[in-house]
Design an enzyme around this catalytic site. Structure first.
Site, mmCIF file in Angstrom:
data_model
loop_
_atom_site.group_PDB
_atom_site.id
_atom_site.type_symbol
_atom_site.label_atom_id
_atom_site.label_comp_id
_atom_site.label_asym_id
_atom_site.label_seq_id
_atom_site.Cartn_x
_atom_site.Cartn_y
_atom_site.Cartn_z
ATOM 1 N N ASP A 92 -11.559 -29.011 98.441
ATOM 2 C CA ASP A 92 -12.600 -29.580 97.585
ATOM 3 C C ASP A 92 -13.125 -28.494 96.660
ATOM 4 O OD1 ASP A 92 -15.322 -28.343 98.822
ATOM 5 O OD2 ASP A 92 -13.869 -28.737 100.402
ATOM 6 N N ASP A 104 -16.566 -26.750 95.497
ATOM 7 C CA ASP A 104 -17.870 -26.629 96.122
ATOM 8 C C ASP A 104 -18.975 -27.210 95.239
ATOM 9 O OD1 ASP A 104 -18.708 -25.606 98.718
ATOM 10 O OD2 ASP A 104 -20.046 -24.307 97.584
#
Length: 268
Positions: A203, A205
């Site tokens: 992902d 952040d």
């Protein structure tokens, strides 16, 4: 029956709970308590390999409650000298994206309450300017689709970062964020083992993108989609690893130093 031995270990991260076929599980007692799970010992293309799920079976232990000292000591007691440590990370800067595989070359510790050393008396200071074994890192980065370089900041967890924290980390030039890479790396160094992380970016952040921020479901889903790719990478690298001590000082840093803790199996 004596415990099986392995010179190479893989420590599996979130969602990475199995690696070896036809493995024998070994219960290991350590001076620091029990490791996260029994250690599976098997083979990858003829190379004896130990596997330990970092968080335990079924993710029993959150990052701040993992018994890192027991995990590394247990592996060393089975003969392990080289540790490959896959982990899930968030991206902090635009040069990485979800799905990327990165072998970091630097680490920043932002954990808070973890026991991060076997040294409990005396004056022993482990060299840690370069936290990862260059030989293992180069071997991992030689695989297709893997990049080498970048700083991984390790935070306490189990919560994700605020946007302000994430933006601060990115502003320092740090590339990746993780919750388990420390004290694992330094404990391996204290036990004179070679150690390298290989990070799967799951992902971006909270400080990188707008929206709701990072969620657990997103992280676990991205890791699950890439788990076979990560296992294939490790299985392809293990048989071609040069032996411990080839081109690195991971095992020799304490030569001539009287250590105040036991290294199972000795210094060799």
């Amino acid at each position: 029956m004596s415990a099986p031995q392995a010179s190479v270990a893989v420590i599996g991260g979130s969602g990475f709970y199995e690696f070896l076929d036809d493995a024998r599980e070994v219960e290991v007692e350590t001076p620091y308590g029990a490791p996260a799970a029994p250690i599976a010992v098997g083979e990858v293309a003829g190379t004896p390999v130990a596997f330990l799920p970092r968080h335990g079976t079924g993710h029993a232990f959150p990052p701040h409650l993992i018994n890192y000292r027991a995990n590394l000591w247990a592996l060393r007691s089975l003969g392990v000298r080289q540790v490959l440590a896959p982990c899930a990370v968030g991206g902090l800067r635009a040069e990485v994206a979800p799905g990327d595989l990165v072998v970091p070359d630097q680490l920043v510790d932002r954990t808070l309450g973890r026991v991060q050393s076997y040294v409990e008396r005396g004056a022993v200071h482990v060299p840690f300017a370069d936290p990862y074994c260059p030989t293992l890192s180069q071997a991992l980065a030689a695989a297709e689709g893997v990049s080498l370089g970048g700083t991984m900041v390790v935070v306490e967890g189990p919560r994700f970062s605020t946007r302000a924290e994430s933006q601060h980390y990115a502003a320092q030039g740090w590339t990746l964020i993780n919750m388990t890479g420390h004290p694992e790396a330094v404990l391996a160094r204290e036990l004179r083992m070679c150690y390298s992380a290989v990070a799967l970016v799951t992902d971006m952040d909270a400080g990188v993108e707008s929206g709701e921020g990072v969620g657990q479901a997103e992280v676990f889903a991205t890791f699950a989609r890439n788990i076979d790719r990560l296992k294939g990478l490790l299985a392809g690298v293990v048989p071609y690893l040069p032996g411990p001590g080839a081109g690195c000082a991971c095992a020799s840093w304490a030569d001539g130093i009287e250590l105040p803790y036991e290294i199972p199996g000795g210094a060799a």
